[in-house]
Scaffold this motif. Structure first.
Motif, PDB file in Angstrom:
ATOM      1  N   CYS A 162       8.797   2.809  -6.624  1.00 26.03           N
ATOM      2  CA  CYS A 162       8.340   2.983  -5.242  1.00 26.03           C
ATOM      3  C   CYS A 162       9.395   2.508  -4.251  1.00 26.03           C
ATOM      4  CB  CYS A 162       7.038   2.219  -5.005  1.00 26.03           C
ATOM      5  SG  CYS A 162       6.373   2.496  -3.331  1.00 26.03           S
ATOM      6  N   LYS A 163       9.556   3.277  -3.215  1.00 27.83           N
ATOM      7  CA  LYS A 163      10.505   2.982  -2.129  1.00 27.83           C
ATOM      8  C   LYS A 163      10.225   1.620  -1.481  1.00 27.83           C
ATOM      9  CE  LYS A 163      11.616   5.024   2.395  1.00 27.83           C
ATOM     10  NZ  LYS A 163      11.372   6.210   3.245  1.00 27.83           N
ATOM     11  N   TYR A 164       8.969   1.202  -1.465  1.00 29.70           N
ATOM     12  CA  TYR A 164       8.569  -0.010  -0.751  1.00 29.70           C
ATOM     13  C   TYR A 164       8.453  -1.239  -1.649  1.00 29.70           C
ATOM     14  CZ  TYR A 164       7.506   3.584   2.621  1.00 29.70           C
ATOM     15  OH  TYR A 164       7.608   4.656   3.463  1.00 29.70           O
ATOM     16  N   ASN A 165       8.864  -1.143  -2.902  1.00 28.76           N
ATOM     17  CA  ASN A 165       8.766  -2.260  -3.821  1.00 28.76           C
ATOM     18  C   ASN A 165       9.968  -3.189  -3.677  1.00 28.76           C
ATOM     19  OD1 ASN A 165       9.566  -3.398  -6.722  1.00 28.76           O
ATOM     20  ND2 ASN A 165       7.353  -3.211  -6.588  1.00 28.76           N
ATOM     21  N   ILE A 218      -1.184  -1.180   3.042  1.00 34.31           N
ATOM     22  CA  ILE A 218      -1.156   0.012   2.207  1.00 34.31           C
ATOM     23  C   ILE A 218      -2.496   0.724   2.306  1.00 34.31           C
ATOM     24  CG2 ILE A 218       0.533  -0.909   0.567  1.00 34.31           C
ATOM     25  CD1 ILE A 218      -1.866  -1.333  -1.388  1.00 34.31           C
ATOM     26  N   GLU A 219      -2.509   1.979   1.886  1.00 34.81           N
ATOM     27  CA  GLU A 219      -3.755   2.736   1.811  1.00 34.81           C
ATOM     28  C   GLU A 219      -4.059   2.995   0.341  1.00 34.81           C
ATOM     29  OE1 GLU A 219      -5.241   7.215   2.616  1.00 34.81           O
ATOM     30  OE2 GLU A 219      -4.146   6.262   4.253  1.00 34.81           O
ATOM     31  N   VAL A 220      -5.251   2.599  -0.090  1.00 36.95           N
ATOM     32  CA  VAL A 220      -5.693   2.837  -1.458  1.00 36.95           C
ATOM     33  C   VAL A 220      -6.665   4.004  -1.433  1.00 36.95           C
ATOM     34  CG1 VAL A 220      -6.908   1.865  -3.436  1.00 36.95           C
ATOM     35  CG2 VAL A 220      -5.384   0.422  -2.075  1.00 36.95           C
ATOM     36  N   GLY A 221      -6.479   4.936  -2.356  1.00 38.96           N
ATOM     37  CA  GLY A 221      -7.343   6.110  -2.437  1.00 38.96           C
ATOM     38  C   GLY A 221      -7.735   6.372  -3.874  1.00 38.96           C
ATOM     39  N   THR A 222      -8.293   7.548  -4.110  1.00 40.46           N
ATOM     40  CA  THR A 222      -8.716   7.923  -5.451  1.00 40.46           C
ATOM     41  C   THR A 222      -8.424   9.393  -5.699  1.00 40.46           C
ATOM     42  OG1 THR A 222     -10.535   7.943  -7.036  1.00 40.46           O
ATOM     43  CG2 THR A 222     -11.101   8.433  -4.757  1.00 40.46           C
ATOM     44  N   ALA A 261     -10.651   1.105 -12.474  1.00 37.45           N
ATOM     45  CA  ALA A 261      -9.425   0.848 -11.707  1.00 37.45           C
ATOM     46  C   ALA A 261      -8.410   1.982 -11.869  1.00 37.45           C
ATOM     47  CB  ALA A 261      -8.808  -0.474 -12.142  1.00 37.45           C
ATOM     48  N   GLN A 262      -8.382   2.611 -13.035  1.00 41.25           N
ATOM     49  CA  GLN A 262      -7.439   3.698 -13.296  1.00 41.25           C
ATOM     50  C   GLN A 262      -7.703   4.927 -12.423  1.00 41.25           C
ATOM     51  OE1 GLN A 262      -9.179   1.999 -15.515  1.00 41.25           O
ATOM     52  NE2 GLN A 262      -7.892   1.372 -17.202  1.00 41.25           N
ATOM     53  N   CYS A 263      -8.838   4.974 -11.779  1.00 39.79           N
ATOM     54  CA  CYS A 263      -9.192   6.101 -10.910  1.00 39.79           C
ATOM     55  C   CYS A 263      -8.633   5.939  -9.498  1.00 39.79           C
ATOM     56  CB  CYS A 263     -10.712   6.241 -10.823  1.00 39.79           C
ATOM     57  SG  CYS A 263     -11.530   6.584 -12.389  1.00 39.79           S
ATOM     58  N   THR A 264      -8.028   4.793  -9.199  1.00 40.82           N
ATOM     59  CA  THR A 264      -7.529   4.545  -7.852  1.00 40.82           C
ATOM     60  C   THR A 264      -6.018   4.736  -7.781  1.00 40.82           C
ATOM     61  OG1 THR A 264      -7.290   2.188  -8.243  1.00 40.82           O
ATOM     62  CG2 THR A 264      -9.397   2.932  -7.348  1.00 40.82           C
ATOM     63  N   ASP A 265      -5.522   4.991  -6.580  1.00 40.47           N
ATOM     64  CA  ASP A 265      -4.108   5.254  -6.345  1.00 40.47           C
ATOM     65  C   ASP A 265      -3.641   4.530  -5.089  1.00 40.47           C
ATOM     66  OD1 ASP A 265      -3.895   7.487  -8.354  1.00 40.47           O
ATOM     67  OD2 ASP A 265      -5.294   8.430  -6.951  1.00 40.47           O
ATOM     68  N   CYS A 266      -2.360   4.178  -5.068  1.00 44.12           N
ATOM     69  CA  CYS A 266      -1.756   3.683  -3.836  1.00 44.12           C
ATOM     70  C   CYS A 266      -1.256   4.915  -3.082  1.00 44.12           C
ATOM     71  CB  CYS A 266      -0.602   2.728  -4.136  1.00 44.12           C
ATOM     72  SG  CYS A 266       0.196   2.143  -2.630  1.00 44.12           S
ATOM     73  N   ASN A 267      -1.946   5.285  -2.026  1.00 47.03           N
ATOM     74  CA  ASN A 267      -1.563   6.461  -1.253  1.00 47.03           C
ATOM     75  C   ASN A 267      -0.333   6.203  -0.387  1.00 47.03           C
ATOM     76  OD1 ASN A 267      -3.662   7.888  -2.354  1.00 47.03           O
ATOM     77  ND2 ASN A 267      -5.021   7.626  -0.614  1.00 47.03           N
ATOM     78  N   SER A 268       0.141   4.969  -0.348  1.00 44.23           N
ATOM     79  CA  SER A 268       1.338   4.641   0.413  1.00 44.23           C
ATOM     80  C   SER A 268       2.611   4.807  -0.434  1.00 44.23           C
ATOM     81  CB  SER A 268       1.254   3.198   0.915  1.00 44.23           C
ATOM     82  OG  SER A 268       0.118   3.026   1.725  1.00 44.23           O
ATOM     83  N   PHE A 269       2.459   5.112  -1.713  1.00 48.15           N
ATOM     84  CA  PHE A 269       3.589   5.262  -2.619  1.00 48.15           C
ATOM     85  C   PHE A 269       4.546   6.350  -2.141  1.00 48.15           C
ATOM     86  CE2 PHE A 269       5.586   7.688  -6.023  1.00 48.15           C
ATOM     87  CZ  PHE A 269       6.281   6.708  -6.691  1.00 48.15           C
TER      88      PHE A 269
END
Length: 52
Positions: free
Chosen positions: A14-17, A29-33, A41-49
């Motif tokens: 990730c660019k922001y890591n 960050i924005e967390v989505g699915t 937990a595996q159903c979620t995503d970091c939408n800011s990636f």
């Protein structure tokens, strides 16, 4: 590179890591699915990636 001590991150691609300290450099960050009805937990995503 700055870090946000409230957001830990281990995704080195990730660019922001901040790879030196394993934190995100964004202020928030924005967390989505990707699932209709997430149940794990595996159903979620970091939408800011963003790829480096």
């Amino acid at each position: 590179m700055n870090k946000n001590p409230s957001i830990k991150c281990t995704v080195e691609e990730c660019k922001y890591n901040n790879t030196h300290e394993r934190y995100c450099t964004l202020s928030s960050i924005e967390v989505g699915t990707h699932e209709k009805n997430p149940t794990e937990a595996q159903c979620t995503d970091c939408n800011s990636f963003e790829l480096k």
